[in-house]
Design an enzyme around this catalytic site. Sequence first.
Site, PDB file in Angstrom:
ATOM      1  N   CYS A 272     -69.694 -88.494 -20.170  1.00  0.00           N
ATOM      2  CA  CYS A 272     -68.816 -89.241 -19.261  1.00  0.00           C
ATOM      3  C   CYS A 272     -69.035 -88.869 -17.797  1.00  0.00           C
ATOM      4  CB  CYS A 272     -67.358 -89.071 -19.670  1.00  0.00           C
ATOM      5  SG  CYS A 272     -66.664 -87.411 -19.429  1.00  0.00           S
ATOM      6  N   HIS A 320     -61.908 -86.379 -19.226  1.00  0.00           N
ATOM      7  CA  HIS A 320     -62.688 -87.616 -19.348  1.00  0.00           C
ATOM      8  C   HIS A 320     -62.623 -88.385 -18.034  1.00  0.00           C
ATOM      9  CE1 HIS A 320     -64.824 -90.653 -21.641  1.00  0.00           C
ATOM     10  NE2 HIS A 320     -64.067 -91.576 -21.059  1.00  0.00           N
ATOM     11  N   HIS A 332     -67.434 -96.564 -19.046  1.00  0.00           N
ATOM     12  CA  HIS A 332     -67.441 -95.127 -19.346  1.00  0.00           C
ATOM     13  C   HIS A 332     -68.328 -94.843 -20.553  1.00  0.00           C
ATOM     14  CE1 HIS A 332     -64.241 -94.842 -22.751  1.00  0.00           C
ATOM     15  NE2 HIS A 332     -64.700 -96.069 -22.700  1.00  0.00           N
TER      16      HIS A 332
END
Length: 357
Positions: A272, A320, A332
Amino acid sequence: MALVAAHRKPKQRPLAGNTARTAATLALAGAATATAFEGSGHAEPRLTPAQLKAKVDKLYQEAEAATERYNGAKEKSGEAQRSLTALRDEAARKTDRLNASRNALGSLATSQYRAGGIDPAVQLALSSDPDQYLERAAIVDRAGSRQAVEIASVEKQLGELKRLRATADGRLADLRTHQADLAKHKAIVQKKLGTAEQLLTRLTAQQRAAYEADARRGGSATAADAGRSDRGTPRGAVRAPNARAAQAVSFAYGALGKPYVWGATGPSAFDCSGLTQAAWRAAGVSLPRTTYTQINAGQRISRSQLAPGDLVFFYSGISHVGLYIGGGQMIHAPRPGAPVRVAPIDQMPFAGATRPL
């Protein structure tokens, strides 16, 4: 003989008829009860598909948090290694200069020895020529000054080299610490991902497909869907606030469909924070490596201020990150097995946003 017979073990007679059947039944019942008690302490409870999914999701989230710590340790390890290499190179150069100074000092001492090692004042006193006396006095004075300078230079260089080596030892200790952290976080990531995969094998093919479909819900999964960024919103309809943000968004669209690989920064795979770092690097902006450092790399903004190109962060541990593309959507890299995709930002607990400068 009578005493021996009295101490012999009585001979056991086999059970017969109902007595034998009763004993066998009791033995089996006892074994079954013992097995049940043993099993009750070790048998893992049977989970429903929904419980399995929740457990797998939690493991993936924990693995991603460990991945970000791994990324941080890897970055620090790299910095320590580069610093150590630079210090060792500098120490090698200083050692060469020190050796040259020592050689010069040695040459000076050798020339004095060859001159007979006579005290300069005595040598001067033996001269009968006043002009030669004055000339020799100046030479000896300069030689003495030169020797003092050379000695002082060697002493200074020795001190610098000692300090440099002490600093290098400290960097080496830092490097070993970061390498140990690296190995620890890597083991945690691998263990959690392995456990998640083991849990997923309990699902039927239909349940596994439903799980993957649920993970994709709310966003497109591959580059084939890259033409749409939100509910009916064509790509490019929501404009980025500046050219750099537009470039970062464009890069993210180009990464759609590429696999998630923990620790990867592109170009063929990403995690990520590796994706967001690569996207903004393509726009000429250098972001730090991890989610918990990227959130502080720019201007913090509220959710209502979001614009394409902004970084959006999730979970309380800032584990994240995604790249906002407008309309409540982001691009993402979700997790292993889930490629780079478009997804709604309300899919996960929102933790904050940053606009890179």
